[in-house]
Design an enzyme around this catalytic site. Structure first.
Site, PDB file in Angstrom:
ATOM      1  N   LYS A   1      -5.525   1.785   7.778  1.00  0.00           N
ATOM      2  CA  LYS A   1      -6.614   1.008   8.366  1.00  0.00           C
ATOM      3  C   LYS A   1      -6.215  -0.455   8.428  1.00  0.00           C
ATOM      4  O   LYS A   1      -5.404  -0.877   7.591  1.00  0.00           O
ATOM      5  CB  LYS A   1      -7.923   1.187   7.599  1.00  0.00           C
ATOM      6  CG  LYS A   1      -7.856   0.971   6.085  1.00  0.00           C
ATOM      7  CD  LYS A   1      -7.472  -0.324   5.480  1.00  0.00           C
ATOM      8  CE  LYS A   1      -8.243  -1.560   5.828  1.00  0.00           C
ATOM      9  NZ  LYS A   1      -7.852  -2.718   4.949  1.00  0.00           N
TER      10      LYS A   1
ATOM     11  N   ILE B   1       0.833  -1.219   0.000  1.00  0.00           N
ATOM     12  CA  ILE B   1       0.000   0.000   0.000  1.00  0.00           C
ATOM     13  C   ILE B   1       0.860   1.259   0.000  1.00  0.00           C
ATOM     14  O   ILE B   1       0.462   2.283  -0.569  1.00  0.00           O
ATOM     15  CB  ILE B   1      -1.014  -0.010   1.176  1.00  0.00           C
ATOM     16  CG1 ILE B   1      -2.119   1.005   0.924  1.00  0.00           C
ATOM     17  CG2 ILE B   1      -0.338   0.226   2.518  1.00  0.00           C
ATOM     18  CD1 ILE B   1      -2.917   0.763  -0.314  1.00  0.00           C
TER      19      ILE B   1
ATOM     20  N   ASP C   1     -10.137  -7.653   6.857  1.00  0.00           N
ATOM     21  CA  ASP C   1      -9.199  -6.635   6.365  1.00  0.00           C
ATOM     22  C   ASP C   1      -9.864  -5.822   5.245  1.00  0.00           C
ATOM     23  O   ASP C   1      -9.912  -4.589   5.334  1.00  0.00           O
ATOM     24  CB  ASP C   1      -7.877  -7.258   5.913  1.00  0.00           C
ATOM     25  CG  ASP C   1      -6.945  -6.201   5.339  1.00  0.00           C
ATOM     26  OD1 ASP C   1      -6.275  -5.510   6.120  1.00  0.00           O
ATOM     27  OD2 ASP C   1      -6.930  -6.029   4.106  1.00  0.00           O
TER      28      ASP C   1
ATOM     29  N   SER D   1      11.845   1.079   7.051  1.00  0.00           N
ATOM     30  CA  SER D   1      11.316  -0.235   6.718  1.00  0.00           C
ATOM     31  C   SER D   1      12.464  -1.220   6.903  1.00  0.00           C
ATOM     32  O   SER D   1      13.616  -0.874   6.623  1.00  0.00           O
ATOM     33  CB  SER D   1      10.826  -0.239   5.263  1.00  0.00           C
ATOM     34  OG  SER D   1       9.806  -1.168   5.046  1.00  0.00           O
ATOM     35  N   ARG D   2      12.154  -2.422   7.395  1.00  0.00           N
ATOM     36  CA  ARG D   2      13.234  -3.352   7.710  1.00  0.00           C
ATOM     37  C   ARG D   2      13.943  -3.849   6.458  1.00  0.00           C
ATOM     38  O   ARG D   2      15.141  -4.115   6.475  1.00  0.00           O
ATOM     39  CB  ARG D   2      12.674  -4.543   8.497  1.00  0.00           C
ATOM     40  CG  ARG D   2      12.059  -4.158   9.827  1.00  0.00           C
ATOM     41  CD  ARG D   2      11.182  -5.263  10.342  1.00  0.00           C
ATOM     42  NE  ARG D   2      10.242  -5.712   9.325  1.00  0.00           N
ATOM     43  CZ  ARG D   2       9.420  -6.739   9.455  1.00  0.00           C
ATOM     44  NH1 ARG D   2       9.413  -7.430  10.568  1.00  0.00           N
ATOM     45  NH2 ARG D   2       8.606  -7.065   8.473  1.00  0.00           N
TER      46      ARG D   2
HETATM   47  P1  NAP Z   1       2.427  -5.569   3.228  1.00  0.00           P
HETATM   48  O1  NAP Z   1       2.926  -5.136   1.895  1.00  0.00           O
HETATM   49  O2  NAP Z   1       2.422  -7.006   3.542  1.00  0.00           O
HETATM   50  O3  NAP Z   1       3.214  -4.853   4.415  1.00  0.00           O
HETATM   51  C1  NAP Z   1       3.759  -3.562   4.342  1.00  0.00           C
HETATM   52  C2  NAP Z   1       5.149  -3.551   4.916  1.00  0.00           C
HETATM   53  O4  NAP Z   1       5.090  -3.578   6.334  1.00  0.00           O
HETATM   54  C3  NAP Z   1       5.983  -4.764   4.542  1.00  0.00           C
HETATM   55  O5  NAP Z   1       6.550  -4.631   3.273  1.00  0.00           O
HETATM   56  C4  NAP Z   1       7.012  -4.809   5.652  1.00  0.00           C
HETATM   57  O6  NAP Z   1       8.148  -4.003   5.297  1.00  0.00           O
HETATM   58  C5  NAP Z   1       6.282  -4.198   6.817  1.00  0.00           C
HETATM   59  N1  NAP Z   1       5.911  -5.256   7.752  1.00  0.00           N
HETATM   60  C6  NAP Z   1       5.292  -6.419   7.476  1.00  0.00           C
HETATM   61  N2  NAP Z   1       5.129  -7.152   8.589  1.00  0.00           N
HETATM   62  C7  NAP Z   1       5.683  -6.432   9.578  1.00  0.00           C
HETATM   63  C8  NAP Z   1       5.858  -6.651  10.935  1.00  0.00           C
HETATM   64  N3  NAP Z   1       5.413  -7.762  11.532  1.00  0.00           N
HETATM   65  N4  NAP Z   1       6.490  -5.725  11.662  1.00  0.00           N
HETATM   66  C9  NAP Z   1       6.926  -4.594  11.078  1.00  0.00           C
HETATM   67  N5  NAP Z   1       6.790  -4.324   9.776  1.00  0.00           N
HETATM   68  C10 NAP Z   1       6.161  -5.240   9.044  1.00  0.00           C
HETATM   69  O7  NAP Z   1       0.952  -5.036   3.483  1.00  0.00           O
HETATM   70  P2  NAP Z   1       0.098  -3.929   2.745  1.00  0.00           P
HETATM   71  O8  NAP Z   1      -0.768  -4.553   1.728  1.00  0.00           O
HETATM   72  O9  NAP Z   1       0.944  -2.782   2.343  1.00  0.00           O
HETATM   73  O10 NAP Z   1      -0.899  -3.527   3.945  1.00  0.00           O
HETATM   74  C11 NAP Z   1      -0.432  -2.816   5.057  1.00  0.00           C
HETATM   75  C12 NAP Z   1      -1.618  -2.115   5.705  1.00  0.00           C
HETATM   76  O11 NAP Z   1      -2.268  -1.303   4.732  1.00  0.00           O
HETATM   77  C13 NAP Z   1      -2.678  -3.079   6.232  1.00  0.00           C
HETATM   78  O12 NAP Z   1      -3.184  -2.618   7.447  1.00  0.00           O
HETATM   79  C14 NAP Z   1      -3.754  -3.058   5.163  1.00  0.00           C
HETATM   80  O13 NAP Z   1      -5.036  -3.298   5.673  1.00  0.00           O
HETATM   81  C15 NAP Z   1      -3.645  -1.628   4.663  1.00  0.00           C
HETATM   82  N6  NAP Z   1      -4.124  -1.474   3.292  1.00  0.00           N
HETATM   83  C16 NAP Z   1      -3.705  -2.330   2.313  1.00  0.00           C
HETATM   84  C17 NAP Z   1      -4.242  -2.214   1.024  1.00  0.00           C
HETATM   85  C18 NAP Z   1      -3.816  -3.106  -0.118  1.00  0.00           C
HETATM   86  O14 NAP Z   1      -4.420  -3.051  -1.181  1.00  0.00           O
HETATM   87  N7  NAP Z   1      -2.806  -3.930   0.041  1.00  0.00           N
HETATM   88  C19 NAP Z   1      -5.200  -1.228   0.761  1.00  0.00           C
HETATM   89  C20 NAP Z   1      -5.549  -0.344   1.759  1.00  0.00           C
HETATM   90  C21 NAP Z   1      -5.020  -0.484   3.024  1.00  0.00           C
HETATM   91  P3  NAP Z   1       9.602  -4.355   5.902  1.00  0.00           P
HETATM   92  O15 NAP Z   1       9.733  -5.845   5.922  1.00  0.00           O
HETATM   93  O16 NAP Z   1      10.537  -3.665   4.961  1.00  0.00           O
HETATM   94  O17 NAP Z   1       9.621  -3.771   7.297  1.00  0.00           O
END
Ligand code: NAP
Length: 314
Positions: free
Chosen positions: A90, A14, A168, A36-37
């Protein structure tokens, strides 16, 4: 006013899909760093953690947190305690109490906390709320069905405890429902379907009650192949309203209404800037409370195991 210097945290799907493009268009914010890690952002200082970022760049005034909800509270609490404004993706956290703790921290540190609900900024949502005002609402039917493998490829966190599973995306529907209804509703029945190898549901059916015998039902499913469905239909004494495509398309009695183009995340950053300028916070927990209620009240069904990729030999 000079743009607010901002650090973006949790560089994943996101952050790349929405936050970086919106920040690049924003006159209100200047993206100066990322934390970011395992990832960085080209052209800005990148750090492995928020603590390191704030140590190295005391000029950062605000952070926007894009990591999964289970990892958000600790980082948000640190940033608020260090006097930074915080914007939360969110859902705002893994529990109601931890987000309430953050709201208290923001107030005691004199900074802004913005718990975002991006779907509330979909173009059809405000017009839907306006159209429903003053009408007798009889029935609302919410259908949110999408393919988790397509939209959340490999995101195992979503099926871990605190990841919310199908809630989610379902919480996006609930954020719209709680925005457009002119009265509160409460959950009366819920059935949650868990894959036998996972901690969070892959499907959910919810029934809510409200004033004047209104009937509100919601079906969420992560197993939808083919056409995806993000619809809310509201039957009133003066016609039928239908929001589809997650709030991007609005029809009244079947007739599509003219809408501005989608700009959800531009809207979120504009709102965050306004909150910072006004010295306020916005933390509406209603959507997360309905999800918590579903986990409290829901009957548990167990279904076949879920794998993002079929196990070897299957
Ligand atoms: P994601 O790509 O899986 O996670 C985002 C980043 O967060 C990862 O690349 C990772 O970066 C870091 N991360 C993951 N697990 C972690 C942990 N346990 N501790 C610390 N950092 C961690 O997820 P995403 O789709 O972007 O979603 C993230 C949030 O945005 C969620 O709450 C989701 O509901 C919301 N969201 C997502 C979307 C969508 O379409 N995907 C849309 C709207 C809102 P590093 O490993 O580099 O730290």
């Amino acid at each position: 006013m000079a743009p607010v210097k901002l650090g973006l945290v949790g560089i994943g799907k996101i952050a790349r899909d929405q936050h970086l493009p919106s920040l690049s268009r924003s006159a209100d914010f200047d993206l100066v760093a990322a934390a970011s890690r395992n990832a960085g952002v080209e052209g800005v200082a990148s750090f492995a953690s928020t603590g390191e970022m704030l140590d190295a760049m005391p000029e950062i005034e605000a952070v926007s947190l894009c990591m999964p909800p289970q990892a958000r509270h600790r980082v948000a609490a640190e940033a608020l305690a260090r006097g930074r404004h915080v914007m939360l993706e969110k859902p705002p956290g893994a529990t109601l109490s931890e987000v309430e703790h953050l709201a208290g921290l923001a107030a005691s540190n004199g900074v802004s906390l913005f718990a975002t609900w991006h779907s509330r900024h979909a173009p059809g949502v405000e017009p839907a709320r306006d159209w429903l005002a003053g009408k007798r609402i009889r029935k609302m039917t919410v259908t949110w069905k999408e393919d988790v493998r397509h939209w959340h490829p490999g995101q195992d966190w979503i099926f871990e405890a605190g990841g919310l599973g199908v809630f989610d995306p379902g919480i996006n529907a609930l954020s719209i429902v709680t925005k457009i209804l002119p009265f509160p509703i409460w959950l009366t029945d819920a059935s949650l379907t868990f894959p036998e190898n996972r901690q969070a549901p892959i499907a959910a059916d919810l029934v809510f009650a409200g004033p004047e015998d209104v009937s509100v039902e919601a079906t969420f499913d992560f197993r939808q192949i083919g056409p995806q469905t993000w619809d809310i239909i509201v039957e009133t004494d003066q016609g039928v309203l239908k929001l589809s495509m997650g709030g991007a398309v609005l029809r009244i009695d079947g007739e599509e209404q003219a809408m501005p183009p989608e700009a959800e995340y531009d809207g979120l950053y504009a709102r965050f800037a306004a909150l910072i300028a006004a010295g306020g916070s916005e933390v509406d927990l209603a959507p997360l409370r309905h999800v918590a209620d579903a986990f409290l009240l829901g009957r548990r069904q167990v279904t076949e195991p879920f794998f993002f990729d079929p196990p070897a030999g299957a």
